[in-house]
Motif scaffolding. Structure first.
Motif, PDB file in Angstrom:
ATOM      1  N   ASN A 349       2.764  -4.380   3.392  1.00 27.38           N
ATOM      2  CA  ASN A 349       3.843  -3.080   2.870  1.00 27.38           C
ATOM      3  C   ASN A 349       4.235  -2.627   1.190  1.00 27.38           C
ATOM      4  OD1 ASN A 349       5.234  -6.175   2.457  1.00 27.38           O
ATOM      5  ND2 ASN A 349       7.309  -5.540   4.038  1.00 27.38           N
ATOM      6  N   LEU A 350       4.791  -4.135   0.387  1.00 25.82           N
ATOM      7  CA  LEU A 350       4.905  -3.784  -0.812  1.00 25.82           C
ATOM      8  C   LEU A 350       3.752  -2.775  -1.209  1.00 25.82           C
ATOM      9  CD1 LEU A 350       6.387  -4.943  -2.865  1.00 25.82           C
ATOM     10  CD2 LEU A 350       5.107  -6.837  -3.268  1.00 25.82           C
ATOM     11  N   GLY A 351       2.330  -3.035  -0.718  1.00 25.41           N
ATOM     12  CA  GLY A 351       1.035  -2.239  -1.520  1.00 25.41           C
ATOM     13  C   GLY A 351       1.355  -1.021  -0.916  1.00 25.41           C
ATOM     14  N   ASP A 352       2.416  -0.807   0.257  1.00 24.98           N
ATOM     15  CA  ASP A 352       2.563   0.824   0.610  1.00 24.98           C
ATOM     16  C   ASP A 352       3.924   1.223  -0.873  1.00 24.98           C
ATOM     17  OD1 ASP A 352       0.808   0.487   2.443  1.00 24.98           O
ATOM     18  OD2 ASP A 352       2.603  -0.012   4.115  1.00 24.98           O
ATOM     19  N   LEU A 353       5.165   0.148  -0.581  1.00 23.62           N
ATOM     20  CA  LEU A 353       5.814   1.218  -1.221  1.00 23.62           C
ATOM     21  C   LEU A 353       5.545   1.192  -2.868  1.00 23.62           C
ATOM     22  CD1 LEU A 353       9.116   1.147  -1.694  1.00 23.62           C
ATOM     23  CD2 LEU A 353       9.343  -1.649  -2.466  1.00 23.62           C
ATOM     24  N   VAL A 354       4.628   0.126  -3.667  1.00 22.60           N
ATOM     25  CA  VAL A 354       4.147   0.621  -4.711  1.00 22.60           C
ATOM     26  C   VAL A 354       2.858   1.847  -4.925  1.00 22.60           C
ATOM     27  CG1 VAL A 354       2.803  -0.101  -6.235  1.00 22.60           C
ATOM     28  CG2 VAL A 354       4.219  -1.661  -5.641  1.00 22.60           C
ATOM     29  N   ALA A 355       2.869   1.636  -4.060  1.00 23.87           N
ATOM     30  CA  ALA A 355       1.525   3.443  -3.440  1.00 23.87           C
ATOM     31  C   ALA A 355       2.268   4.490  -3.589  1.00 23.87           C
ATOM     32  CB  ALA A 355       0.285   3.321  -2.968  1.00 23.87           C
ATOM     33  N   ASP A 356       3.591   4.176  -2.716  1.00 25.46           N
ATOM     34  CA  ASP A 356       4.244   5.374  -2.936  1.00 25.46           C
ATOM     35  C   ASP A 356       4.779   5.434  -3.720  1.00 25.46           C
ATOM     36  OD1 ASP A 356       3.648   5.320  -0.287  1.00 25.46           O
ATOM     37  OD2 ASP A 356       5.017   4.881   0.993  1.00 25.46           O
ATOM     38  N   ALA A 357       5.288   5.091  -4.324  1.00 27.54           N
ATOM     39  CA  ALA A 357       6.459   5.009  -5.694  1.00 27.54           C
ATOM     40  C   ALA A 357       5.556   5.910  -6.884  1.00 27.54           C
ATOM     41  CB  ALA A 357       6.380   3.790  -6.474  1.00 27.54           C
ATOM     42  N   TYR A 358       3.980   5.933  -7.192  1.00 20.94           N
ATOM     43  CA  TYR A 358       2.798   6.135  -7.987  1.00 20.94           C
ATOM     44  C   TYR A 358       2.951   7.488  -7.567  1.00 20.94           C
ATOM     45  CZ  TYR A 358       1.864   1.922 -10.817  1.00 20.94           C
ATOM     46  OH  TYR A 358       1.232   1.658 -12.214  1.00 20.94           O
ATOM     47  N   ARG A 359       2.909   7.911  -6.056  1.00 16.69           N
ATOM     48  CA  ARG A 359       2.603   9.233  -5.470  1.00 16.69           C
ATOM     49  C   ARG A 359       3.887  10.252  -5.985  1.00 16.69           C
ATOM     50  NH1 ARG A 359       1.811  12.335  -0.359  1.00 16.69           N
ATOM     51  NH2 ARG A 359       2.980  10.245   0.349  1.00 16.69           N
ATOM     52  N   GLU A 528      11.563   1.545   7.173  1.00 16.64           N
ATOM     53  CA  GLU A 528      10.216   1.609   7.816  1.00 16.64           C
ATOM     54  C   GLU A 528       9.083   0.811   7.266  1.00 16.64           C
ATOM     55  OE1 GLU A 528       9.381   5.223   5.480  1.00 16.64           O
ATOM     56  OE2 GLU A 528      11.603   5.674   5.416  1.00 16.64           O
ATOM     57  N   TYR A 529       9.711   0.000   5.763  1.00 19.02           N
ATOM     58  CA  TYR A 529       8.714  -1.071   5.401  1.00 19.02           C
ATOM     59  C   TYR A 529       8.699  -2.226   5.588  1.00 19.02           C
ATOM     60  CZ  TYR A 529       8.167   2.634   1.365  1.00 19.02           C
ATOM     61  OH  TYR A 529       7.763   4.198   1.124  1.00 19.02           O
ATOM     62  N   THR A 530       9.074  -2.624   6.416  1.00 19.08           N
ATOM     63  CA  THR A 530       9.251  -3.734   7.239  1.00 19.08           C
ATOM     64  C   THR A 530       7.943  -4.198   7.174  1.00 19.08           C
ATOM     65  OG1 THR A 530      11.232  -3.308   9.208  1.00 19.08           O
ATOM     66  CG2 THR A 530       9.891  -4.692   9.540  1.00 19.08           C
ATOM     67  N   LYS A 531       6.883  -3.309   7.955  1.00 15.28           N
ATOM     68  CA  LYS A 531       5.943  -4.192   7.770  1.00 15.28           C
ATOM     69  C   LYS A 531       4.633  -2.952   8.118  1.00 15.28           C
ATOM     70  CE  LYS A 531       4.440  -2.386  12.473  1.00 15.28           C
ATOM     71  NZ  LYS A 531       4.007  -3.133  14.195  1.00 15.28           N
ATOM     72  N   ALA A 532       3.118  -3.050   7.198  1.00 17.18           N
ATOM     73  CA  ALA A 532       2.129  -2.716   7.057  1.00 17.18           C
ATOM     74  C   ALA A 532       2.149  -1.509   7.922  1.00 17.18           C
ATOM     75  CB  ALA A 532       0.895  -2.603   6.049  1.00 17.18           C
ATOM     76  N   GLN A 533       2.169  -0.326   7.597  1.00 13.50           N
ATOM     77  CA  GLN A 533       2.162   1.302   7.892  1.00 13.50           C
ATOM     78  C   GLN A 533       0.954   1.880   8.224  1.00 13.50           C
ATOM     79  OE1 GLN A 533       4.439   4.550   5.301  1.00 13.50           O
ATOM     80  NE2 GLN A 533       6.525   2.141   5.349  1.00 13.50           N
ATOM     81  N   GLY A 534      -0.239   1.032   8.675  1.00  9.83           N
ATOM     82  CA  GLY A 534      -1.127   1.533   9.064  1.00  9.83           C
ATOM     83  C   GLY A 534      -2.014   2.695   8.852  1.00  9.83           C
ATOM     84  N   ARG A 535      -1.916   2.332   7.323  1.00 12.03           N
ATOM     85  CA  ARG A 535      -2.800   2.751   6.642  1.00 12.03           C
ATOM     86  C   ARG A 535      -4.517   3.019   6.284  1.00 12.03           C
ATOM     87  NH1 ARG A 535       1.403   4.060   1.452  1.00 12.03           N
ATOM     88  NH2 ARG A 535       3.884   4.449   3.220  1.00 12.03           N
ATOM     89  N   ILE A 536      -4.719   1.617   6.351  1.00 14.57           N
ATOM     90  CA  ILE A 536      -5.806   0.976   5.926  1.00 14.57           C
ATOM     91  C   ILE A 536      -6.344   0.280   7.653  1.00 14.57           C
ATOM     92  CG2 ILE A 536      -7.659  -0.889   4.652  1.00 14.57           C
ATOM     93  CD1 ILE A 536      -5.137  -0.262   2.231  1.00 14.57           C
ATOM     94  N   THR A 537      -7.400   1.083   7.965  1.00 16.15           N
ATOM     95  CA  THR A 537      -7.873  -0.541   9.172  1.00 16.15           C
ATOM     96  C   THR A 537      -9.066  -1.092   8.692  1.00 16.15           C
ATOM     97  OG1 THR A 537      -7.001   1.111  10.528  1.00 16.15           O
ATOM     98  CG2 THR A 537      -8.572  -0.154  11.474  1.00 16.15           C
ATOM     99  N   ILE A 538      -9.548  -2.442   8.687  1.00 16.19           N
ATOM    100  CA  ILE A 538     -10.589  -2.912   9.243  1.00 16.19           C
ATOM    101  C   ILE A 538     -10.936  -3.728  10.666  1.00 16.19           C
ATOM    102  CG2 ILE A 538     -10.419  -5.043   8.229  1.00 16.19           C
ATOM    103  CD1 ILE A 538      -8.841  -5.197   6.007  1.00 16.19           C
ATOM    104  N   THR A 539     -12.243  -3.080  10.684  1.00 14.78           N
ATOM    105  CA  THR A 539     -13.119  -3.233  12.024  1.00 14.78           C
ATOM    106  C   THR A 539     -14.075  -3.926  11.354  1.00 14.78           C
ATOM    107  OG1 THR A 539     -14.580  -1.584  11.649  1.00 14.78           O
ATOM    108  CG2 THR A 539     -12.222  -1.082  12.693  1.00 14.78           C
ATOM    109  N   GLY A 540     -14.545  -4.344  12.085  1.00 11.72           N
ATOM    110  CA  GLY A 540     -16.105  -5.730  12.237  1.00 11.72           C
ATOM    111  C   GLY A 540     -16.327  -6.299  12.862  1.00 11.72           C
TER     112      GLY A 540
END
Length: 729
Positions: A349-359, A528-540
């Motif tokens: 969620n912090l990664g989302d917040l920081v990236a949103d700030a830049y955009r 809305e930043y309580t958790k990661a917002q599903g931008r990156i999905t990791i499968t395998g």
């Protein structure tokens, strides 16, 4: 620290140095013993855990026990928190000078304030820096002395400094270049590690020639897989004459690990973790024994050092404690275990917040931020300026470019090459969604500086969408990030440097985050930043085996095997990676890898049931001369396979399926190369040249050593990763 001991004790010590023994347990420090205290990756944690005041107290204790106490730092001391950022490292150097360090080596983050400032700091550091491989490429000479010799009575100890060649990509690449983009500083990073090994060996030999009784490597190198071939373990395996290796960079906690040097002698490897969670302690006993340990849970404080540190901190206290925003949720970089740096291998969620700030601040279509540049968590409640700087300690500046979809795809592929392992270049994103399929081996190719070159095969990053719409490779997008990523090719992302740079506000990373929260978010980070917002999905494939642990060299290989049904487990929950591979296991794995082709006929083996998958695999392997029978009528599928046999099977498999087998290597570096059987020589040379079969840390290739299931999975995985693209037409 350098008082003369008695002639009798000196004589005893000198005689004892002909043979160095390594004690299993640390004994009490006696008068005349040499004690080396060491720190690594403090990252401005001046009063974290034991703290510098605790270190000063423990140092004083050792000085009461022996006349010979040395203090060494193994890099990454001056960066990591506001105290370093606001002073560009100078406050930290002041504290280290007060501590009385005798030896220091630069880490990659010592360069984070620019080359000019780093060289200024090196002059301010009273003990100076030592580093055998930090080179001025204009003169082809080391910038600093390769080692520092300290004499204790009749004993000389040389401290050889080493800094990881990853410093170029894990600091800021342009800091090592001139204004034309030409590299004018380097770290002996060429020839697959050999330049570095040669530099270290030269320093060791020089120190020995100058009379060193012991040679201690002080190396900011680490043990992470992605740091190969420049890891401390790689260096030890390729260098002779070391006594111990004080390590840093990977934040590993290693009290004492025995590693074989090139000469077959034991070298003690040790590292303290980070932020003064432990004090490293190496003791050279007067008997000749060598021990290392980590001192933890130490609570004493040196009052004078405590006062000095607090005095430094107070200079910026009012500014750092100023409340600049609020958050309604905990913002995190870590896993639930509180240890794993999740921001380096998954969305947070912090990664989302920081990236949103830049955009948001740049007005971009997409924003990317490297996970390694987001350094601290923020608890729900008031956010202070000090906390913001702890999140962004580097002082990076906002940048925006016009980038093609293809460049963005390449950047994502580069950043995901190590997933699920940690990678500081893992990209947190805004305006973008994507999936990483970890079951697909990474085919990213990098150069000697670990800069991006190309993607040579299948891509593991899929389903990339911009604003919910599939990315278009030929389309141009406005991409926001910071100067480290876009301008300076940080983390090896060099694909944006020649793009058109667009006008954006002149703003540092910490101010970008403050402005976004106080402006767009109206002062408070919302729920809305309580958790990661599903931008990156990791499968395998999820690892089903409890005996295959993350970080093991065969982990990704077993995942690949599981996804492609190559080597079945020994039970539903065990893979048994250390169990020997059998002939049946090999043919079944290769048959599965080939796509389960049918044989035209069945051989005359009486011990094989050709109605089973194993029987079909044996028939196919025999028909293609990959694996022959033990006799004309028996296959003996349960017989174990050794390393040269497995290499031969792989070589024949490659030939049978039309792969190029022209690239070879040399077994000359291995001390037991003469033991390779004549039938297997060509296959072993090919396998080694293509990094399928590597040697051991003692410079042996062990042709008759058993091929374990873990080793076999790794070899097949490497084959699929590196040789698929070179299949002959």
């Amino acid at each position: 620290m350098k008082k003369v001991i008695s002639l009798l004790l000196a004589a005893v010590m000198a005689m004892s140095l002909t043979t160095v023994s390594f004690a299993a347990d640390t004994t009490a420090v006696d008068k005349g013993d040499i004690v080396v205290l060491y720190t690594n990756d403090v990252h401005c944690g001046v009063d974290d855990n034991i703290g510098y005041a605790g270190l000063a107290a423990y140092k004083a204790e050792m000085q009461k026990a022996t006349d010979y106490v040395t203090l060494a730092d193994v890099g990454d001391a001056v960066q990591g928190a506001a105290l370093g950022t606001l002073s560009k490292g100078e406050y930290i150097v002041d504290i280290m000078n007060q501590m009385g360090y005798d030896v220091a080596v630069p880490g990659n983050h010592e360069f984070d304030y620019g080359m000019d400032q780093f060289l200024n700091l090196s002059k301010e550091m009273k003990c100076g820096y030592v580093c055998c491989n930090f080179m001025d490429l204009r003169t082809n000479k080391p910038v600093f002395d390769a080692y520092k010799m300290i004499t204790y009575g009749n004993t000389k100890v040389a401290y050889v400094g080493i800094d990881t060649p990853e410093s170029i990509t894990k600091s800021t690449p342009t800091y090592f270049q001139d204004n034309t983009g030409k590299y004018i500083y380097g770290f002996c990073n060429g020839n697959n590690g050999k330049e570095l090994y040669n530099a270290v060996q030269s320093a060791v030999d020089s120190a020995k020639a100058a009379g060193a009784n012991y040679v201690i490597a002080v190396g900011h190198c680490g043990i992470d897989e992605q740091s190969a071939p420049w890891r401390s373990t790689d260096i030890i395996a390729n260098v002779s004459g070391l006594t111990a290796f004080l390590d840093g960079h990977s934040h590993s906690t290693i009290p004492s690990q025995k590693v074989s040097g090139k000469d077959g002698k034991t070298v003690l490897l040790t590292s303290t973790g980070t932020k003064l969670a432990a004090i490293g302690k190496l003791v050279l006993k007067s008997s000749g024994a060598v021990t290392t340990e980590l001192v933890t849970d130490y609570t004493a404080k040196n009052p004078a050092m405590d006062t000095f540190v607090k005095g430094i901190q107070s200079k910026n206290e009012a500014l750092l404690n100023k409340v600049v925003a609020k958050t309604s949720v905990d913002l995190t970089t870590i896993e639930a275990d509180g240890k794993t740096r999740a921001i380096r291998n998954q969305e947070t969620n912090l990664g989302d917040l920081v990236a949103d700030a830049y955009r948001d601040v740049a007005g971009a279509d997409i924003a990317i931020v490297n996970g390694g540049g987001i350094r601290a968590d923020i608890k729900a409640g008031d956010i202070t300026y000090g906390q913001i700087i702890a999140v962004h300690p580097f002082g990076n500046e906002l940048r925006m470019v016009e980038a093609t979809g293809q460049q963005i795809l390449d950047a994502l592929e580069m950043s995901a090459r190590s997933t699920p392992d940690e990678n500081g270049g893992f990209l947190q994103v805004s305006g973008l969604t994507y999936t990483i399929d970890t079951s697909i081996p990474s085919t990213v190719k990098t150069d000697d500086n670990k800069m991006f070159v190309s993607v040579t095969g299948a891509r593991r990053v899929k389903d990339v969408k911009v604003g919910g719409v599939a990315i278009v490779a030929t389309k141009t997008y406005k991409l926001a990030s910071h100067n480290y990523m876009l301008e300076s090719a940080g983390d090896g992302l060099n694909m944006f440097q020649k793009d058109k740079f667009l006008a954006v506000p002149a703003m540092l990373d910490n101010q970008i985050l403050i402005n976004f929260i106080t402006g767009t978010l109206k002062g408070t980070v919302p729920a809305e930043y309580t958790k990661a917002q599903g931008r990156i999905t990791i499968t395998g494939v999820v690892m089903p085996y409890t005996d295959v642990v993350s970080g093991s060299y065969y982990y990704d290989a077993v995942l690949f095997s599981e996804k492609n049904s190559l080597i079945p487990g020994t039970s539903a929950t065990t893979f048994s990676p250390n169990v020997t591979m059998t002939r049946g296991d090999v043919v079944l794995a290769l048959w599965n890898l080939a796509g389960k082709p049918a044989a035209k006929a069945t051989p005359a083996f009486t011990d094989v049931d050709f109605t089973t998958d194993l029987g079909k695999a044996v028939a196919w392997a025999n028909e293609n001369s990959i694996v022959n029978g033990k006799t004309a009528t028996t296959f003996v599928s349960g017989d174990s396979v050794n390393r040269q046999q497995f290499a031969s099977f792989m070589f024949r498999y490659a030939e049978a399926l039309g792969y190029s087998v022209s690239v070879g290597g040399s077994l000359g570096a291995f001390t037991d190369a003469s033991q390779v059987s004549s039938y297997a020589t060509k296959a072993m040379v090919w396998a080694n040249g293509n990094s399928l079969v590597n040697g051991f840390s003692d410079n042996t290739v062990r042709p008759f050593g058993t091929a374990t299931r873990g080793q076999s999975a790794a070899i097949i995985y490497r084959f699929a990763s590196t040789l698929t693209a070179s299949k002959a037409a």
